[in-house]
Scaffold this active site. Structure first.
Site, short mmCIF file in Angstrom:
data_model
loop_
_atom_site.label_atom_id
_atom_site.label_comp_id
_atom_site.label_asym_id
_atom_site.label_seq_id
_atom_site.Cartn_x
_atom_site.Cartn_y
_atom_site.Cartn_z
N GLY A 11 7.52 10.53 -18.20
CA GLY A 11 7.56 10.89 -16.79
C GLY A 11 8.62 11.91 -16.48
N ALA A 84 6.89 2.54 -14.59
CA ALA A 84 6.33 1.75 -13.49
C ALA A 84 5.11 2.49 -12.95
CB ALA A 84 7.35 1.58 -12.37
N SER A 127 14.46 1.50 -6.25
CA SER A 127 13.91 2.57 -5.41
C SER A 127 14.29 2.42 -3.95
CB SER A 127 12.38 2.57 -5.53
OG SER A 127 11.78 3.39 -4.55
N GLU A 129 12.33 2.83 -1.69
CA GLU A 129 11.17 2.21 -1.03
C GLU A 129 11.40 0.71 -0.82
OE1 GLU A 129 8.30 3.38 0.25
OE2 GLU A 129 8.85 5.47 -0.15
N TYR A 151 4.35 -1.28 -4.02
CA TYR A 151 5.33 -0.66 -4.89
C TYR A 151 6.75 -1.10 -4.51
CZ TYR A 151 8.40 2.88 -6.88
OH TYR A 151 9.42 3.51 -7.54
#
Length: 326
Positions: A11, A84, A127, A129, A151
């Site tokens: 990633g 993830a 994160s 989030e 998520y």
């Protein structure tokens, strides 16, 4: 020579982190899916230039035996758990896969390390989030989590699993609560890369319109290259801890559009179409991090500006699509 193991090495963050660790003299191992090894041109493009310096292992976050086998074989000094299902919009479409992969994968990595490499230092990619519709702005390490997506929920669970392994079993495990970080290596499904790639394609006559959802959502955007340095420095500390990594600035998607299109000599109003179908079912309107703790304890601070980040992404995509426009 220190050995590092990176999950999610293919990633954006994994590729920058691999470069950093190689430059620091590490032996770098990465966990990848078997399908990636079988299709390196498409699935390993971010680390293609590093392949002769990396040791890749086939495993899946959905399989504890495969994770266990790799950790037993490598016995890493440091493990960076980045892998993830990380595209937030997709997590609304497939909540089961997102939650199962992200939560179980984190648990598998920590359990295997506890059993086979207990001295290994662990980094967990948390994160912003997790904050969702936060109760305070900016957000710090003490701000209560209020996730608004599968998520975000999965990352809150991973954060608590990691913290539990630190406190219950003495594992040197730190969580980096990273706010949005982008680069030319960002996936095309993310809004920032969707914008930069469409700006390039529109400039070169390959596209005429760009459809987006909520243009007024605000995020704290930094450069991934600087954020992976924060990951590394966390694991060099004597004591494991959790840190917010952020610029402390917020910009709307509309501002991102303005900078990106203007850099190509265009006006975004002529090309952008708002599509209600692209709005999230439960929108997170504002995320802004306070990285004071990271600055004071780690000596970390971002240096690349929002404008320079956006321009770098546009320039990179212009270069990418130039050959295709001929």
């Amino acid at each position: 020579m220190k050995k590092a193991l990176i999950t999610g090495i293919t990633g954006q963050d994994g590729s920058y982190l691999a470069e950093l660790l190689l430059d620091k003299g590490y032996e770098v191992h990465g966990i990848v899916r078997r399908v990636a090894i079988e299709d390196p041109e498409h699935r390993l493009w971010r680390i293609k230039h590093l392949l002769d310096r990396l040791k890749l292992h086939s495993a899946s976050l959905e399989s504890f035996p495969s994770i266990y086998r790799v950790i037993e074989m490598v016995k890493p000094d440091e493990c960076y758990h980045l892998a993830a299902q990380s595209f937030v919009s997709y997590s609304f479409e497939d909540e089961f896969s997102t939650i199962n992969t992200n939560i179980n994968g984190t648990h598998y990595v920590l359990a295997a390390i506890r059993d086979r490499a207990p001295q290994c230092r662990v980094y967990f990619a948390a994160s912003s989030e997790m904050y969702g519709n936060a109760e305070e702005t900016p957000q710090t390490e003490e701000t209560r989590f209020n996730p608004r997506s599968a998520y975000g929920i999965s990352k809150v669970a991973g954060y608590h699993i990691t913290k539990n392994y630190r406190e219950a079993y003495g594992i040197h495990a730190s969580c980096g609560i990273l706010f949005n970080h982008e680069s030319p290596r960002r996936g095309f499904e993310f809004v920032t890369r969707k914008i930069s790639s469409h700006v390039a394609r529109i400039k070169l006559g390959l596209e005429t319109k760009l459809k987006l959802g909520n243009l007024d959502a605000k995020r704290d955007w930094g450069h991934a290259k600087e954020y992976v340095y924060a990951m590394w420095i966390m694991l060099q500390q004597d004591t494991a801890d959790d840190y917010v990594i952020a610029t402390g600035e917020t910009h709307s998607i509309r501002e991102f559009l303005e900078v990106a299109f203007a850099h190509a000599g265009l006006d975004y109003n002529d090309y952008v179409v708002v599509d209600k179908a692209l709005f999230r079912p439960s929108e997170v309107h504002l995320l802004q991090g306070n990285a004071t703790k990271a600055r004071e304890h780690l000596g970390w601070k971002n240096a690349i500006s929002f404008e320079d980040l956006v321009k770098e992404m546009v320039d990179s995509d212009l270069e990418l699509y130039k050959g295709k426009s001929r």
